[in-house]
Enzyme design. Structure first.
Site, mmCIF file in Angstrom:
data_model
loop_
_atom_site.group_PDB
_atom_site.id
_atom_site.type_symbol
_atom_site.label_atom_id
_atom_site.label_comp_id
_atom_site.label_asym_id
_atom_site.label_seq_id
_atom_site.Cartn_x
_atom_site.Cartn_y
_atom_site.Cartn_z
ATOM 1 N N PHE A 2 82.243 -47.028 14.983
ATOM 2 C CA PHE A 2 83.227 -47.170 13.911
ATOM 3 C C PHE A 2 82.673 -46.543 12.636
ATOM 4 C CE2 PHE A 2 83.536 -50.583 16.965
ATOM 5 C CZ PHE A 2 84.873 -50.603 17.291
ATOM 6 N N SER A 50 88.334 -50.238 22.332
ATOM 7 C CA SER A 50 87.509 -51.028 21.415
ATOM 8 C C SER A 50 88.189 -51.143 20.056
ATOM 9 C CB SER A 50 86.134 -50.380 21.242
ATOM 10 O OG SER A 50 85.410 -50.406 22.454
ATOM 11 N N CYS A 57 82.582 -55.303 17.570
ATOM 12 C CA CYS A 57 83.242 -54.438 18.548
ATOM 13 C C CYS A 57 83.728 -55.281 19.723
ATOM 14 C CB CYS A 57 82.266 -53.369 19.034
ATOM 15 S SG CYS A 57 82.957 -52.262 20.292
ATOM 16 N N THR A 59 86.770 -55.774 23.037
ATOM 17 C CA THR A 59 87.598 -55.046 23.999
ATOM 18 C C THR A 59 88.979 -55.674 24.111
ATOM 19 O OG1 THR A 59 85.645 -54.460 25.303
ATOM 20 C CG2 THR A 59 87.773 -54.295 26.410
ATOM 21 N N ALA A 75 82.268 -63.227 23.974
ATOM 22 C CA ALA A 75 81.149 -63.630 24.821
ATOM 23 C C ALA A 75 80.289 -64.660 24.085
ATOM 24 C CB ALA A 75 80.303 -62.407 25.184
ATOM 25 N N HIS A 116 77.927 -53.948 16.396
ATOM 26 C CA HIS A 116 76.961 -54.876 16.995
ATOM 27 C C HIS A 116 76.316 -55.675 15.866
ATOM 28 C CE1 HIS A 116 76.586 -51.656 20.384
ATOM 29 N NE2 HIS A 116 77.765 -52.264 20.369
ATOM 30 N N THR A 161 77.563 -50.242 0.073
ATOM 31 C CA THR A 161 76.279 -49.780 -0.438
ATOM 32 C C THR A 161 75.496 -50.954 -1.012
ATOM 33 O OG1 THR A 161 77.222 -47.628 -0.993
ATOM 34 C CG2 THR A 161 75.132 -48.201 -2.040
#
Length: 314
Positions: A2, A50, A57, A59, A75, A116, A161
């Site tokens: 992404f 995704s 991320c 599914t 999960a 992630h 930033t």
């Protein structure tokens, strides 16, 4: 992959843990599913695609184009590392940042965001600086080495930033700050969060890769530096240190071409002779094929190019 440029703010419709989910082998297992409402992210969406939900991320397992909703599975690792388990229709947090996966060759106005999440951070302060909204985030010490001033960081999936960084170690305070410009404030969920709320944080993955590459490189550099120091020390011994030590004919003869100078060799322990090894008087052979012809036959000449200090590791 992404970009961290949020496309829209979606809404959590439901968060449910089920015990009747069918696994790959036909058995039943438990799991958590979330249903979300979106619009832009469903344009071009397909089963298995995704979608970033608050920087995670996920599914798409079901898509309802008419209702503008999609379902994702969470999960156990996702629930442990992120704050998505705190969302739901009955919680104070219902809106989430949404972004589709980036296209290959497309423009990236943010940075490389994997989706992630490393861990959650906690908002410990926020304030207004003219038209900017500042946040101060407390973050676990183990990740602070990847947070650098003016570096990239993803907060709830938003590419931002870093402004200031403060790290005191495992037992001290560890925090960083960032700010939102006026436009961004109206496009993401962060301004609706208060002190004490959590945010999903993904540090810049390039920092992780750089660290891993450096860790593999350092031992080789240290070994090479050790070898160079050994060679420098050996040359100084052969040169007689500062000109006071000497090398005997016997010692010189014991060093055959193609062999490493033995570690136990110490010219100062040999019986001194009247012959001294002088760098300027040595023959540095240019053509290895003519070494034998060009070598002096006195038996006292130490020829640098004819010595081998390199072992099988280098």
């Amino acid at each position: 992959m992404f970009t961290g440029i949020i496309e829209e703010m979606g809404e959590v419709i439901s968060l449910e843990t089920r015990d009747d989910m069918t696994l790959w082998d036909g058995t039943k297992g438990s799991g958590t599913e979330m249903v979300l409402k979106g619009d832009i992210v469903l344009d071009g969406a397909y089963l298995g695609c995704s979608i970033s939900v608050n920087g995670v991320c996920l599914t798409a397992t079901e898509i309802d184009d008419d209702a503008k909703t999609f379902k994702v599975g969470l999960a156990p690792e996702t629930l442990r590392k992120t704050n998505l388990g705190t969302y739901g229709p009955n919680s104070k947090l219902q809106r989430v940042n949404l972004e589709r996966a980036s296209e290959i060759g497309g423009r990236n106005s943010g940075h490389f965001v994997q989706g992630h999440v490393d861990n959650v951070g906690t908002i410990v302060d926020q304030w207004i600086d003219e038209n900017s909204l500042f946040f101060k985030i407390s973050f676990p010490y183990e990740y602070m080495r990847y947070v650098v001033p003016k570096g990239f960081i993803a907060i709830d999936g938003t590419s931002l930033t870093v402004c200031d960084v403060h790290s005191e170690g495992e037992d001290g305070e560890n925090w960083f700050t960032f700010m939102l410009v006026e436009y961004t404030q109206k496009k993401i969920i962060l301004p609706s969060k208060k002190v004490g709320d959590t945010v999903n944080i993904e540090v810049d993955v390039l920092g992780k890769y750089s660290e891993q590459a450096w860790e593999a490189f350092v031992p080789k550099m240290e070994a090479l530096e050790t070898k160079v120091k050994q060679l420098e020390a050996r040359v100084q011994e052969l040169e007689g240190g500062v000109g006071e030590s000497t090398v005997t004919t016997t010692a010189a003869k014991s060093m055959n071409y193609g062999e490493a100078v033995p570690a136990e060799f110490n010219p100062t322990q040999e019986k001194a002779s009247t012959e001294q090894w002088v760098r300027a008087e040595q023959s540095f052979v240019k053509d290895p094929n003519n070494m034998t012809k060009e070598r002096k036959n006195s038996g006292t000449d130490w020829v640098r190019s004819q010595q081998s200090f390199i072992d099988s590791q280098y």
